[in-house]
Enzyme design. Structure first.
Site, PDB file in Angstrom:
ATOM      1  N   GLN A 114     -12.131 -22.810  62.430  1.00  0.00           N
ATOM      2  CA  GLN A 114     -11.968 -21.388  62.676  1.00  0.00           C
ATOM      3  C   GLN A 114     -13.321 -20.778  62.990  1.00  0.00           C
ATOM      4  O   GLN A 114     -14.351 -21.241  62.524  1.00  0.00           O
ATOM      5  CB  GLN A 114     -11.278 -20.679  61.510  1.00  0.00           C
ATOM      6  CG  GLN A 114     -11.949 -20.756  60.178  1.00  0.00           C
ATOM      7  CD  GLN A 114     -11.037 -20.263  59.067  1.00  0.00           C
ATOM      8  OE1 GLN A 114      -9.869 -20.598  58.998  1.00  0.00           O
ATOM      9  NE2 GLN A 114     -11.590 -19.467  58.182  1.00  0.00           N
ATOM     10  N   GLY A 115     -13.272 -19.760  63.825  1.00  0.00           N
ATOM     11  CA  GLY A 115     -14.476 -19.069  64.245  1.00  0.00           C
ATOM     12  C   GLY A 115     -14.214 -17.579  64.288  1.00  0.00           C
ATOM     13  O   GLY A 115     -13.078 -17.139  64.469  1.00  0.00           O
ATOM     14  N   TYR A 116     -15.270 -16.820  64.144  1.00  0.00           N
ATOM     15  CA  TYR A 116     -15.159 -15.370  64.034  1.00  0.00           C
ATOM     16  C   TYR A 116     -15.697 -14.695  65.283  1.00  0.00           C
ATOM     17  O   TYR A 116     -16.801 -14.998  65.735  1.00  0.00           O
ATOM     18  CB  TYR A 116     -15.883 -14.899  62.769  1.00  0.00           C
ATOM     19  CG  TYR A 116     -15.157 -15.417  61.562  1.00  0.00           C
ATOM     20  CD1 TYR A 116     -14.149 -14.675  60.979  1.00  0.00           C
ATOM     21  CD2 TYR A 116     -15.387 -16.697  61.092  1.00  0.00           C
ATOM     22  CE1 TYR A 116     -13.413 -15.183  59.920  1.00  0.00           C
ATOM     23  CE2 TYR A 116     -14.663 -17.207  60.031  1.00  0.00           C
ATOM     24  CZ  TYR A 116     -13.679 -16.441  59.452  1.00  0.00           C
ATOM     25  OH  TYR A 116     -12.933 -16.957  58.419  1.00  0.00           O
ATOM     26  N   LEU A 117     -14.885 -13.787  65.829  1.00  0.00           N
ATOM     27  CA  LEU A 117     -15.260 -13.045  67.028  1.00  0.00           C
ATOM     28  C   LEU A 117     -16.047 -11.796  66.675  1.00  0.00           C
ATOM     29  O   LEU A 117     -16.796 -11.281  67.500  1.00  0.00           O
ATOM     30  CB  LEU A 117     -14.008 -12.671  67.831  1.00  0.00           C
ATOM     31  CG  LEU A 117     -13.249 -13.866  68.415  1.00  0.00           C
ATOM     32  CD1 LEU A 117     -11.862 -13.450  68.877  1.00  0.00           C
ATOM     33  CD2 LEU A 117     -14.029 -14.493  69.559  1.00  0.00           C
TER      34      LEU A 117
ATOM     35  N   ARG B 226     -20.685 -18.879  64.179  1.00  0.00           N
ATOM     36  CA  ARG B 226     -19.826 -18.210  63.185  1.00  0.00           C
ATOM     37  C   ARG B 226     -18.554 -19.029  62.987  1.00  0.00           C
ATOM     38  O   ARG B 226     -17.450 -18.544  63.200  1.00  0.00           O
ATOM     39  CB  ARG B 226     -19.486 -16.784  63.650  1.00  0.00           C
ATOM     40  CG  ARG B 226     -20.700 -15.881  63.775  1.00  0.00           C
ATOM     41  CD  ARG B 226     -20.338 -14.457  64.162  1.00  0.00           C
ATOM     42  NE  ARG B 226     -19.555 -14.335  65.391  1.00  0.00           N
ATOM     43  CZ  ARG B 226     -20.042 -14.313  66.632  1.00  0.00           C
ATOM     44  NH1 ARG B 226     -21.320 -14.436  66.837  1.00  0.00           N
ATOM     45  NH2 ARG B 226     -19.243 -14.169  67.666  1.00  0.00           N
TER      46      ARG B 226
END
Length: 164
Positions: A29-32, A84
């Protein structure tokens, strides 16, 4: 219409449980959004499923909305999460009383961090929950243990927990 909410408690893991009856999946998972944003926008791939999630609030009760997206949409947005991200193996199993746990074993720079989460139907249920012996310290309200925070600065937290 009432906004969807997630009511959960999160713990460090004191000792690994028997995972023989649990289901395993691989997550990235990655954060925008950036750290200063009050709303969290996350991309998550769980095996072959791709989701865009928006979370708001803090503590054990948070707003949460998810939509499934295509792999192509995920891959188009994924580069925007550089720096991230978290990668982990998730084990989903049952606790006594019918509750479900999600045990996350973090990989890469966040190894050997292991945490477990339990979701509840009500805030009262969450507060009354008595954790099994293999659960460790309750970190539900410690912002450093949120996945977004771990994606940004978790390396230093893992070192701190390891005593280094």
């Amino acid at each position: 219409m009432k906004a969807p909410v997630e009511i959960e408690r999160k713990f460090l893991v004191a000792g690994m449980p028997d995972l023989s009856l649990a289901d395993r999946s691989s997550l990235r998972q990655g954060y925008l959004t950036v750290p200063e944003d009050s709303v969290e926008v996350r991309l998550r791939q769980t095996d072959e499923t791709f989701v865009l999630c928006v979370k708001s609030g803090e503590g054990i009760v948070r707003g949460e909305r998810e939509i499934e997206i295509s792999e192509a949409q995920f891959e188009m947005l994924w580069p925007q999460t550089e720096g991230r991200r978290v990668v982990k193996t998730r084990w989903v199993g049952q606790l006594d009383g019918g509750l479900t746990y999600e045990l996350d074993i973090f990989e890469g720079d966040l190894a050997p961090l292991v945490m477990v989460e339990v979701e509840f139907q009500s805030e009262a249920d969450a507060r009354e929950f008595v954790a099994p012996e293999w659960f460790g310290r309750d970190v539900s309200t410690d912002k450093r243990f949120g996945n977004k925070s771990l994606a940004l600065t978790g390396v230093s937290l893992v070192r701190e927990l390891a005593g280094g």
